[in-house]
Design a protein around this motif. Sequence first.
Motif, mmCIF file in Angstrom:
data_model
loop_
_atom_site.group_PDB
_atom_site.id
_atom_site.type_symbol
_atom_site.label_atom_id
_atom_site.label_comp_id
_atom_site.label_asym_id
_atom_site.label_seq_id
_atom_site.Cartn_x
_atom_site.Cartn_y
_atom_site.Cartn_z
ATOM 1 N N PHE A 166 5.179 -1.698 -5.441
ATOM 2 C CA PHE A 166 5.135 -2.468 -4.201
ATOM 3 C C PHE A 166 6.501 -2.386 -3.521
ATOM 4 C CE2 PHE A 166 1.559 -5.835 -5.004
ATOM 5 C CZ PHE A 166 0.635 -4.815 -5.115
ATOM 6 N N GLY A 167 6.477 -2.237 -2.204
ATOM 7 C CA GLY A 167 7.707 -2.012 -1.466
ATOM 8 C C GLY A 167 7.929 -0.547 -1.169
ATOM 9 N N GLY A 168 7.040 0.320 -1.712
ATOM 10 C CA GLY A 168 7.139 1.749 -1.454
ATOM 11 C C GLY A 168 8.045 2.512 -2.399
ATOM 12 N N HIS A 169 8.424 1.900 -3.523
ATOM 13 C CA HIS A 169 9.341 2.557 -4.465
ATOM 14 C C HIS A 169 8.649 3.702 -5.207
ATOM 15 C CE1 HIS A 169 11.761 -0.928 -3.628
ATOM 16 N NE2 HIS A 169 10.864 -1.727 -4.148
ATOM 17 N N ILE A 170 9.343 4.812 -5.326
ATOM 18 C CA ILE A 170 8.828 6.009 -5.995
ATOM 19 C C ILE A 170 9.818 6.442 -7.077
ATOM 20 C CG2 ILE A 170 8.112 8.412 -5.714
ATOM 21 C CD1 ILE A 170 6.375 6.503 -4.054
ATOM 22 N N ALA A 171 9.315 6.691 -8.277
ATOM 23 C CA ALA A 171 10.172 7.227 -9.349
ATOM 24 C C ALA A 171 9.363 8.231 -10.170
ATOM 25 C CB ALA A 171 10.700 6.112 -10.242
ATOM 26 N N GLY B 99 0.805 -1.212 0.000
ATOM 27 C CA GLY B 99 0.000 0.000 0.000
ATOM 28 C C GLY B 99 0.840 1.265 0.000
ATOM 29 N N THR B 100 0.300 2.315 -0.621
ATOM 30 C CA THR B 100 0.991 3.604 -0.607
ATOM 31 C C THR B 100 0.739 4.311 0.721
ATOM 32 O OG1 THR B 100 -0.924 4.618 -1.689
ATOM 33 C CG2 THR B 100 0.887 3.920 -3.096
#
Length: 414
Positions: free
Chosen positions: A400-405, A271-272
């Motif tokens: 998933f895992g909270g990765h942001i790009a 989840g975000t």
Amino acid sequence: MRRVVITGMGALTPIGNNVEDFWGSLKEGKSGAAPITKFDATKFKTKFACELKDFDPLQHIPRAEARKYDLFTQYALVAVAEAITHGKVDFDQLDKNRIGVIWGSGNGGLATFHQQVAEYVQGDGTPRFNPYFIPKMIVDIAAGVISIKYGLRGVNFAPVSACATSNTAIIDAFNHIKWNKAEMIITGGSEAAITESSIGGFGAAKALSTNNEHPETASRPFDVTRDGFVMGEGAGALVLEELEHAKRRGAPIIAEVVGGGMAADAYHLTGTHPEGEGAYLGMLAAMEEAGIGPESLDYINMHATSTPLGDVSELKAIERIFGRDSKLSISATKSMTGHLLGAAGAIEAIASIKAIQHGIVPPTINCTEVEPAYKGVFDLTLGKAQERPVRYAMSNTFGFGGHIATAIFKAYEG
């Protein structure tokens, strides 16, 4: 600082098997969702997806070669071939030691893994695995195959950040060229995850829409009735190049990459963050590198997958930076393409760049009743493409895992 431009693009998507067809379908608001044909989905909760249409890899890749590759690698090769043609790249006239490949996938050869393990389990216990099993399956193999096919000996690797993967790849390519580690990099991502295990697994996680009666309207970002994302497949490829290198070879310069921001939600496995903390940080970092303030941005291609929590958290992050009275345009093209997971960032980068080229913002389709807290707040480009000047465009991807790009593209101005 070395400037980085885009000189070629290639797309293989559920709504178009090349860049122009993809862009045409985006402008028209065409949905790519339909019942699954790749396997019998009768017993699955979700029975539809955004599959490629009328695509035969053997029209592009010789049979003897194709049998060595999983679909995600085949998709990569087709998109890259278009990008190279589009970019008028003749590798034999260039220094291949200074040309790299940074290519991502969230899942790699998932279909190959499923098929090989299923055959073993259903057999008598004797291992009869295909000798190509491992090289077909591993996530980095598409980057390797592209490098081998064209003899490119520069930087070569595969980032993996789930659904942020191909945006991560684009940012990595941007950085390597900026740092003088390469003159040109073929980048992007591909995904072929419409399989029993993927549909079943995402379904068990309650991430997928189950609107089986009306699949074409199931991906409905921002709508109060949204119930999950729609799986997609395909590939997006970009040729990134140092500006002076592109000029010397007379390349067609399409747009410029000016910023990349990466961060983490540091919150939950799938989840975000409810307030969009990671998205906020990623967007700020990209804007800082681009040297622009909120008032300069014209368009955001949102990650917005049509999940109940994710869409709102991203809108909260946008509100925090741009305010509720912002004049920028926003849209969610996953409403048409579905969610291509590790390839999402690449095709959405292409959508953002085409918006800059043509001054047209592609629409968000299927949203009939906007989330109450944001009704009338942002220009979500509902239902129909809009004409407007687009100088700066931002593309968000989260995994998933909270990765942001987050990547920012700019109209090329010499």
